[in-house]
Structure formats: C-alpha cells, structure tokens
Enzyme design. Structure first.
Site, PDB file in Angstrom:
ATOM      1  N   GLU A  78       0.804  -1.207   0.000  1.00  0.00           N
ATOM      2  CA  GLU A  78       0.000   0.000   0.000  1.00  0.00           C
ATOM      3  C   GLU A  78       0.847   1.271   0.000  1.00  0.00           C
ATOM      4  OE1 GLU A  78      -2.981   0.137   3.024  1.00  0.00           O
ATOM      5  OE2 GLU A  78      -4.210   1.448   1.770  1.00  0.00           O
ATOM      6  N   ASP A  79       1.915   1.254   0.763  1.00  0.00           N
ATOM      7  CA  ASP A  79       2.622   2.512   1.021  1.00  0.00           C
ATOM      8  C   ASP A  79       3.987   2.632   0.351  1.00  0.00           C
ATOM      9  OD1 ASP A  79       0.510   3.139   2.606  1.00  0.00           O
ATOM     10  OD2 ASP A  79       1.471   2.556   4.482  1.00  0.00           O
ATOM     11  N   ASP A 261     -18.169  -9.458  39.085  1.00  0.00           N
ATOM     12  CA  ASP A 261     -16.903 -10.077  38.681  1.00  0.00           C
ATOM     13  C   ASP A 261     -15.793  -9.035  38.570  1.00  0.00           C
ATOM     14  OD1 ASP A 261     -17.995  -8.768  36.552  1.00  0.00           O
ATOM     15  OD2 ASP A 261     -17.570 -10.341  35.080  1.00  0.00           O
TER      16      ASP A 261
END
Ligand code: MN
Length: 723
Positions: A78-79, A261
């Site tokens: 992508e980059d 809890d």
C-alpha cells in the site's frame, strides 16, 4: 522508543516453532526496512517501527513464521513502491496472500453509509476466509495503531476508535483473543470518551484499594487449602478491564460495588479432573451464590473459551468470582485461536482437541463455496452486531437492517418504488407473509406489481424510519388524490343540478368570493375539501346561485368545515352493561359493532369491557368463558354516529364515484374517507369508503340504495375501520 531487533523477533518465534524457516523473517525485516526507508510516522519515528511492532505482537501471539513475516511486510504494497509480483516472487504465495489480504481489508472503510458498510464488511469476511491469518495481522496492525493514536488528528482518532470498537474488538472477541480485545476496547474508549474513561479508572482504583487486603487474604486461604489437599495450582487474580467495567455498569445501571466479577481469582491447575475437585473444595470454604456457577468446560463458549466460573460469598458477605481452568484452557482464554494456529504446507493442519475446533473448521470449510458467502456469514455476524440482521438480495448483495425488520423494510431499503409496489416476498425461494421478520443470512426476493400499493397496516410491521415515512407519505398523498377526484366529480354533478357545468362555474368571478368564505384560496383546494366532506358542493353552488337551489329534494345535512365528528373513543355511552357498573366500555376494533348489531361483552384484563359483534370471529373462541357479560345498546341517543367501512366492488365506469357519493349524501350520510383501486385490464375495482352511520337500519338503507347503482357488483361491511 527502542526499536525491536531482528534477533528479538526470531527468538520469540523459535520458542514456539523451533523447526520453522526462520530466515524468512530476516528477509522480511530487511526488505521492509529498505522499502519504508525515509518514511516517518506521525510521531516522527521511522516508519519501520510500525511493521516491526506489528510483527512483534504476532510473535507474542505465538504465530508462525509466515504470519510474522507478513506482519513485517503488511504495509509495503500500500505505502511503498513494492509491486505485488515482486513480493510474491521474493516471499512466496503464502506471505503474498496475507499481505494482499491485509491491504484489501485496510482499503475498506467502515463509513456510516449503510449500503457501503455492508458491502465492505462482506469483502472483509471474504478476505478472512481465504486465510484467517489475514485477520491476525490486521488485528495486530490495528492494535499498534491504537497504541500510537494520540498523534493523529481528533477526527481520525474518533473515526478509527469507533471502527475499532464496532468491528475489530468484537472480531478479536469472536476469535477468543481476550487480551487483544481488552486492549483495543480500553484504548478506543479512552479516545472516544476521555472523561468517562478517567472516571472509570478512578472508580476502579478506589475499589481496588478497598478490595486489596480482602483479595490477598482470599488468595492466601485458597493457597493453604489446595496445598493441604496436595492439588497443584497457580493462583492469580485479575481486575476487570476499564471498558468492561464501564459497559457493565452502564448496561445494568449499577454502581461499581455491584459489579460481581470486578475481581476474579484465577486458579490454574493441571487437569480437568482437578478443576472440578477445586470447585468442590472452594464451595466447602465459601457459600456459592446460587445461579452463578457456570461450567464452560462441559459447554465451551463459541470462541473456544473454557473455564469453571463460580461466585462465592467471602468474609463480611462480600461476593467475588473464581475462575478455574487448566494451563491449556488459560492459554486459549488469553490468546484464542491464535494460540493454536498451526499451518502445514499451506493448509490448515490437524489441531489437537478435534471437537474444540469444530467452529473454526466449519468456518474454514465454508471457504469451499466462496462464490456463495450466504452460508456462513450469519454465523460470525450475529455476535459482531447484535442489533442488526444481514440478508441478501438474490444477486448476493448484503442488506443490513435493524433487528426485527420485516421484508417490507427490506423492499424499501432496495428502492422506494420496490417498497410501494411490493406485492409478495420470497425468503429462500418460499413465499412468506409481508410481516415476516428478516433473519440473518436469508435471501430475500421481492415480488412487485404495478397494481400493488402500500397499506396502512404495513406501518405496524416496519422497523426502519425510511420505510415508515415512505409509507405514510404515500398514504397521505393517495388519500388526498382520491378525495380530490371524488370532490371534483361531486362539484361537476352538483353543478348540473344548478343547470350549469362546473367548467362554467369555475370561470365565475364571484367564485373567488364564495371560496374565501370557506377559507379556500385556490380552486384545487375545493376538491379535497369536498371529497373529505369538510365542505359541501351544494353550499358553494347555493351561494353562487341563491335562487336556483334544487326544489325537489331537501339539501343534505352535511357537516360544515371543522365539524366532522370522530369515532367515540373511551367510555362508550351507547352501551350499557348488566351487573358490571363502573367499568370502561369500548367497542372492539376487530368487528366495530354499531347500534342494532347483536353484541356481547368481554371483560378484559385491566382494559375494561370490550364489546364485540356476536358474529365476530374473535368472539367464537371466547363464548362460554366466565369473562363474557351481557351488554345492550342504550336507546335514544340519535346523535351518536359510528364509522363503518364499506368495500364496494365495481365495474369501472365513468361517473360511478359521483353516483356513489351523491347517493350516500342524499341519505343525509357523511362520507368520512374513500379510497379507490381499479385494475385497468379487467375494468374491475374496489372502492373503500367510511361512512358515519347511526344504526343498523341506517346502514341497511345506505347499502340498499348503493346496490341500485349501475356498476356496483357487491358491497361488504368491512370489519376493521381505520380511524
Ligand atoms: Mn499498518
């Protein structure tokens, strides 16, 4: 920040995958460094820190060499200038597939636009089934991005945090990755609502301080007890995470002291048998809270989680939770499916605990028909989005609807006209009623017809505001059109009685003056007013031609503007009840009885007495019940009018509407509302009108007179009346 070295990564992976081709990671490290060279993150660090941290998260999840390498390379497509072909050539199909999958998921943006979101989400799932490791890389990527989110703009922070909370945290949960999920949630929460986040942190700190000694003491007691029985166990306790505490308090509207809890002591032992032995031993020490013992060992959660849970009453009556599990269960609880991920020769290998992995296997197996994602999609989505359902068009497009939406909502989601012309629906090829509630994964086909039209009862079974407003709009418009058509014909007919034509009347200067007296500005406003009966055509024409009022018939008594009477609601004074004074009496909507009908009363629970026609289908079942009571019409009150709906079957011909209107009008009867449907092919149609009727005799008179009109084939009294 100290950058993680290649050796650190390699060491972590080697620990769990001793014979794996570790040099793949080294090459990934070098190539990632080369391609990201010179790039910086928003915080000013070299970009390379990001893929390395992602790879590190994956290594800590004990994932394999291919996954860790994909983590190093997950952003290069992508980059950077790295091409897909080159990546495949250098690192092989598997690494390429993972990086490619992550790149595709990352391009998916979860916008609020419904259609796009559904479509994109499906793509993500598709990417996921091609290889589930894509999701591990994506989750690690998201986790590191969340850890460094403070460097982004406020808008990006909010969007990414929202997406994390709605998509990625639930996904991590579904995959059983409790730690990843917990961290994602807390980070997203801290960015989305910093104030609530800080408040919750303070609450937790305060309660932790109070509970500290108490829990240390309880842990000591358990230690002593188990040692005494010679049961091996490792003891730890966990404080519930910030977002978990916050959402529980919010959901159950409770204070932090009521979070059962909040602290859970974990007892981790060697065998399943010892888990149950420990449970018994601890129940001897402390009284268990009834209904809070949960055996997730016998019945694991869908995400493979196993444990025994119990809540016990400790010293001073304070309850706390204990979770008992084996080492193996503990690892799965923390890391989920990732903990067991073993990949052999590019295929999902046999994993231990066959039964345990049934869910995963089903998921993987369903990739065999990737072309048809409908099969498995609901399986995952149910837990991801509990408020929504996902269904498909016949072409496989995903439509997202709110839970309990009907096929009518679906039709309007496709297109307004599809909604308006919706005639029938098929779900998985079978005809269903239009009120059918859409369920996950259903394939829905809407059958449309030009002759179909929305009806008012659709409003009761739609969930989306889109469908609701479209239907209302259509009905209002239609009613107005029908009334206008009727009104115009009434004006034409009435004009003839004054020896003129409406066409000529419209041109008269004095008309404007008369209209003004009725508060009407335009001629178009006369039609609906006449059609709805708020003005009478005769009133208008009499004022235009004061000397020409027809002599042979008395002018009908029509209500003046604003005087239309409504159905009596609330206590119905026209009916008396024998021996049941003081109860609210109302006429039942299902059969709408009018004065003179044979009636029976039914004493409802809490709503008074409902009065039905004796022949009402709903009453037949009730006859003989001791809730039946005698009721009677009260004599006299002639003014009381009842709305009665009539369905008139007609052969379409010019002027039939006007004939009907004037016939009814000549009987001093008010038309409240009318609707016409005709089929141009057969020339047949139905006119539904609602008239104000005083009693059964009056109704019979109206029906008799109508029957003499040419073109009317049948008249039926409608049971239900729209008010
Ligand atoms: Mn990334």
């Amino acid at each position: 920040m100290q950058m993680i070295r290649y050796e650190d990564l390699a060491e972590k992976v080697r620990q769990w995958h001793p014979n794996a081709p570790i040099e793949l990671i080294q090459r990934g490290y070098v190539v990632s460094a080369k391609y990201h060279k010179g790039q910086l993150r928003m915080n000013g660090e070299p970009y390379l820190t990001h893929p390395i941290e992602v790879a590190n998260i994956l290594a800590e999840l004990k994932l394999d060499v291919v996954t860790v390498t994909a983590g190093l390379l997950h952003d290069v497509l992508e980059d950077t200038l790295m091409s897909p072909e080159k990546l495949r050539k250098q690192f092989g199909d598997e690494v390429f597939q993972l990086v490619d999958g992550v790149t595709k998921i990352s391009q998916v943006e979860f916008t609020s636009h419904r259609q796009k979101q559904a479509e994109n989400f499906r793509k993500m799932l598709l990417a996921m089934v091609s290889d589930i490791r894509v999701l591990f890389v994506k989750l690690a990527d998201r986790l590191h991005n969340m850890r460094t989110l403070q460097y982004l703009s406020p808008e990006s922070r909010e969007r990414i945090s929202q997406e994390t909370l709605e998509v990625y945290a639930p996904l991590a949960h579904r995959l059983g990755m409790a730690r990843v999920r917990g961290e994602l949630e807390d980070l997203a929460f801290s960015f989305l609502d910093p104030v609530a986040y800080q408040n919750t942190v303070s609450l937790i700190e305060a309660r932790r301080a109070v509970d500290h000694d108490f829990i240390e003491e309880a842990v000591g007691t358990i230690r002593k007890e188990l040692d005494g029985h010679g049961i091996p166990a490792q003891l730890e306790y966990r404080i519930k995470r910030i977002y978990g505490v916050y959402s529980k308090m919010k959901r159950q509207k409770i204070g932090i002291d009521e979070v059962f809890d909040f602290i859970a002591i974990r007892v981790i032992t060697d065998t399943v048998k010892n888990c149950y032995t420990i449970l018994g031993t601890l129940h001897n020490l402390w009284k268990p809270v009834p209904g809070r013992i949960k055996d997730y060992i016998a019945i694991p959660r869908p995400n493979l989680y196993q444990s025994l849970h119990t809540s016990v009453i400790g010293r001073n009556g304070q309850p706390f939770e204990i979770q008992i599990r084996t080492q193996e269960m503990h690892r799965i609880a923390e890391e989920g499916i990732a903990a067991h991920w073993k990949y052999k020769e590019g295929k999902l290998g046999a994993v231990e605990g066959e039964e345990q992995f049934r869910w995963l296997r089903q998921l993987i197996e369903s990739q065999n028909d990737v072309s048809d994602p409908r099969e498995f999609i609901s399986n995952l989505k149910v837990d991801l989005y509990p408020d929504e359902v996902y269904c498909f068009t016949p072409r496989g497009e995903v439509v997202t609807l709110p839970r309990d939406a009907s096929v009518i909502d679906f039709a309007y989601a496709i297109h307004t006209e599809v909604g308006h012309q919706c005639k029938a629906a098929k779900v998985n090829n079978r005809i269903v009623p239009l009120k059918h509630k859409v369920k996950n994964g259903e394939i829905i086909e809407i059958v449309t017809s030009k002759d179909s039209a929305p009806s008012r009862d659709w409003l009761a079974c739609v969930k989306t505001s889109r469908a609701r407003s479209k239907i209302k709009h259509w009905i209002n418009k239609q009613e107005r059109e029908d009334a206008s058509e009727l009104g115009r014909k009434l004006m034409e007919k009435e004009s003839r009685k004054f020896k003129t034509t409406w066409k000529k009347v419209k041109l008269m200067k004095s008309l404007a003056e008369v209209m003004e007296q009725f508060g009407l500005k335009k001629i178009e406003e006369i039609y609906p007013a006449a059609g709805f009966g708020t003005i009478s055509p005769r009133q208008i024409l009499s004022r235009l031609f004061p000397d020409m009022a027809p002599q042979n018939e008395a002018p009908p008594k029509l209500p003046a503007a604003g005087e239309v009477r409504g159905i009596r609601s609330g206590n119905d004074s026209a009916i008396t009840v024998h021996g049941q004074g003081g109860l609210l009496v109302y006429r039942s909507k299902c059969c709408n009885p009018i004065r003179g009908d044979e009636i029976v009363g039914y004493i409802t629970r809490g709503k008074g007495i409902s009065v039905h026609a004796a022949n009402c289908p709903n009453v037949v079942n009730l006859l003989g019940s001791d809730r039946m009571t005698d009721v009677e019409w009260v004599d006299g009150d002639e003014k009381e009018l009842f709305s009665v709906g009539l369905s008139i079957s007609i052969r379409d011909r010019q002027g039939i509407l006007a004939d009907i209107a004037s016939t009814i009008s000549n009987l001093n009867t008010n038309i409240r509302d009318s609707r016409t449907r005709t089929d141009p092919d057969s020339g047949k149609g139905t006119i539904e009108i609602t008239v104000d009727i005083s009693d059964v005799k009056h109704l019979q008179r109206v029906i008799q007179n109508l029957k003499s009109i040419r073109g009317i084939e049948d008249i039926e009294r409608r049971m239900e009346v729209e008010s």
